[in-house]
Write a protein that holds these residues in place. Structure first.
Motif, PDB file in Angstrom:
ATOM      1  N   VAL A   1       0.858  -1.189   0.000  1.00  0.00           N
ATOM      2  CA  VAL A   1       0.000   0.000   0.000  1.00  0.00           C
ATOM      3  C   VAL A   1       0.891   1.234   0.000  1.00  0.00           C
ATOM      4  O   VAL A   1       1.559   1.525   0.978  1.00  0.00           O
ATOM      5  CB  VAL A   1      -0.939   0.020   1.229  1.00  0.00           C
ATOM      6  CG1 VAL A   1      -1.797   1.272   1.212  1.00  0.00           C
ATOM      7  CG2 VAL A   1      -1.782  -1.230   1.291  1.00  0.00           C
ATOM      8  N   HIS A   2       0.896   1.948  -1.136  1.00  0.00           N
ATOM      9  CA  HIS A   2       1.722   3.141  -1.281  1.00  0.00           C
ATOM     10  C   HIS A   2       0.855   4.383  -1.343  1.00  0.00           C
ATOM     11  O   HIS A   2      -0.195   4.379  -1.983  1.00  0.00           O
ATOM     12  CB  HIS A   2       2.582   3.050  -2.551  1.00  0.00           C
ATOM     13  CG  HIS A   2       3.600   1.964  -2.474  1.00  0.00           C
ATOM     14  ND1 HIS A   2       3.340   0.678  -2.883  1.00  0.00           N
ATOM     15  CD2 HIS A   2       4.863   1.975  -2.022  1.00  0.00           C
ATOM     16  CE1 HIS A   2       4.414  -0.062  -2.696  1.00  0.00           C
ATOM     17  NE2 HIS A   2       5.358   0.699  -2.174  1.00  0.00           N
ATOM     18  N   VAL A   3       1.311   5.425  -0.669  1.00  0.00           N
ATOM     19  CA  VAL A   3       0.605   6.704  -0.631  1.00  0.00           C
ATOM     20  C   VAL A   3       1.571   7.767  -1.143  1.00  0.00           C
ATOM     21  O   VAL A   3       2.733   7.802  -0.734  1.00  0.00           O
ATOM     22  CB  VAL A   3       0.166   7.047   0.810  1.00  0.00           C
ATOM     23  CG1 VAL A   3      -0.524   8.386   0.856  1.00  0.00           C
ATOM     24  CG2 VAL A   3      -0.712   5.965   1.377  1.00  0.00           C
ATOM     25  N   THR A   4       1.093   8.616  -2.039  1.00  0.00           N
ATOM     26  CA  THR A   4       1.908   9.729  -2.515  1.00  0.00           C
ATOM     27  C   THR A   4       1.537  10.964  -1.705  1.00  0.00           C
ATOM     28  O   THR A   4       0.356  11.309  -1.595  1.00  0.00           O
ATOM     29  CB  THR A   4       1.659   9.988  -4.012  1.00  0.00           C
ATOM     30  OG1 THR A   4       1.972   8.788  -4.732  1.00  0.00           O
ATOM     31  CG2 THR A   4       2.516  11.124  -4.518  1.00  0.00           C
ATOM     32  N   VAL A   5       2.550  11.602  -1.117  1.00  0.00           N
ATOM     33  CA  VAL A   5       2.323  12.779  -0.277  1.00  0.00           C
ATOM     34  C   VAL A   5       3.247  13.900  -0.725  1.00  0.00           C
ATOM     35  O   VAL A   5       4.238  13.673  -1.404  1.00  0.00           O
ATOM     36  CB  VAL A   5       2.571  12.469   1.220  1.00  0.00           C
ATOM     37  CG1 VAL A   5       1.594  11.428   1.730  1.00  0.00           C
ATOM     38  CG2 VAL A   5       3.995  12.042   1.465  1.00  0.00           C
ATOM     39  N   VAL A   6       2.919  15.089  -0.313  1.00  0.00           N
ATOM     40  CA  VAL A   6       3.796  16.235  -0.534  1.00  0.00           C
ATOM     41  C   VAL A   6       5.006  16.059   0.377  1.00  0.00           C
ATOM     42  O   VAL A   6       4.868  15.701   1.543  1.00  0.00           O
ATOM     43  CB  VAL A   6       3.061  17.554  -0.215  1.00  0.00           C
ATOM     44  CG1 VAL A   6       3.991  18.739  -0.324  1.00  0.00           C
ATOM     45  CG2 VAL A   6       1.858  17.716  -1.110  1.00  0.00           C
ATOM     46  N   ARG A   7       6.178  16.294  -0.158  1.00  0.00           N
ATOM     47  CA  ARG A   7       7.413  16.064   0.593  1.00  0.00           C
ATOM     48  C   ARG A   7       7.434  16.840   1.908  1.00  0.00           C
ATOM     49  O   ARG A   7       7.947  16.369   2.915  1.00  0.00           O
ATOM     50  CB  ARG A   7       8.596  16.463  -0.280  1.00  0.00           C
ATOM     51  CG  ARG A   7       9.931  16.095   0.290  1.00  0.00           C
ATOM     52  CD  ARG A   7      11.035  16.417  -0.694  1.00  0.00           C
ATOM     53  NE  ARG A   7      12.301  15.971  -0.177  1.00  0.00           N
ATOM     54  CZ  ARG A   7      13.326  15.637  -0.911  1.00  0.00           C
ATOM     55  NH1 ARG A   7      13.244  15.707  -2.216  1.00  0.00           N
ATOM     56  NH2 ARG A   7      14.442  15.256  -0.365  1.00  0.00           N
ATOM     57  N   GLY A   8       6.856  18.019   1.929  1.00  0.00           N
ATOM     58  CA  GLY A   8       6.826  18.847   3.130  1.00  0.00           C
ATOM     59  C   GLY A   8       5.970  18.293   4.249  1.00  0.00           C
ATOM     60  O   GLY A   8       6.046  18.765   5.388  1.00  0.00           O
ATOM     61  N   SER A   9       5.145  17.284   3.975  1.00  0.00           N
ATOM     62  CA  SER A   9       4.297  16.718   5.026  1.00  0.00           C
ATOM     63  C   SER A   9       5.047  15.723   5.905  1.00  0.00           C
ATOM     64  O   SER A   9       4.520  15.269   6.909  1.00  0.00           O
ATOM     65  CB  SER A   9       3.065  16.048   4.417  1.00  0.00           C
ATOM     66  OG  SER A   9       3.454  14.904   3.687  1.00  0.00           O
ATOM     67  N   ILE A  10       6.280  15.400   5.545  1.00  0.00           N
ATOM     68  CA  ILE A  10       7.081  14.498   6.372  1.00  0.00           C
ATOM     69  C   ILE A  10       7.588  15.292   7.567  1.00  0.00           C
ATOM     70  O   ILE A  10       8.328  16.262   7.425  1.00  0.00           O
ATOM     71  CB  ILE A  10       8.241  13.884   5.567  1.00  0.00           C
ATOM     72  CG1 ILE A  10       7.686  13.070   4.411  1.00  0.00           C
ATOM     73  CG2 ILE A  10       9.124  13.031   6.467  1.00  0.00           C
ATOM     74  CD1 ILE A  10       8.723  12.545   3.445  1.00  0.00           C
TER      75      ILE A  10
END
Length: 100
Positions: A71-80
């Protein structure tokens, strides 16, 4: 001379505002940029939303996080928000979320 004495409280308030508000915010922003730059695939990361997953790939502004096997989720890098555990090569940068 009287005008200078009248300006001292205003200068004092600006200095206090800078020390208590702006300086810590700049420090946090600098630390976050350093974290974002040091991320590598394979790191376990904590997202700002509370999700924990393994970083699988990074683009300029997006990251692919595996939250469960397959299960892969694409997120905005800044949300890490943080790196949660040690990578295969080194020690952890932050405590585990359950320790906080």
């Amino acid at each position: 001379m009287s005008q200078l004495v009248n300006l001292l409280p205003i200068v004092g308030l600006v200095l206090i505002f800078w020390l208590l508000i702006l300086r810590p915010a700049q420090k946090r922003q600098k630390e976050m940029r350093a974290l974002q730059a040091s991320l590598t695939p394979g790191d376990e990361v904590l997202l700002g939303s509370g999700l924990i997953g393994t970083l699988r790939s990074l683009d300029d502004d997006r990251a692919q996080i595996e939250v469960a096997p397959g299960v892969h989720v694409t997120v905005v890098r800044g949300s890490i928000a943080a790196r949660t555990t040690a990578t295969l090569d080194g020690p952890a940068d932050t405590a585990r979320p359950e320790d906080v």
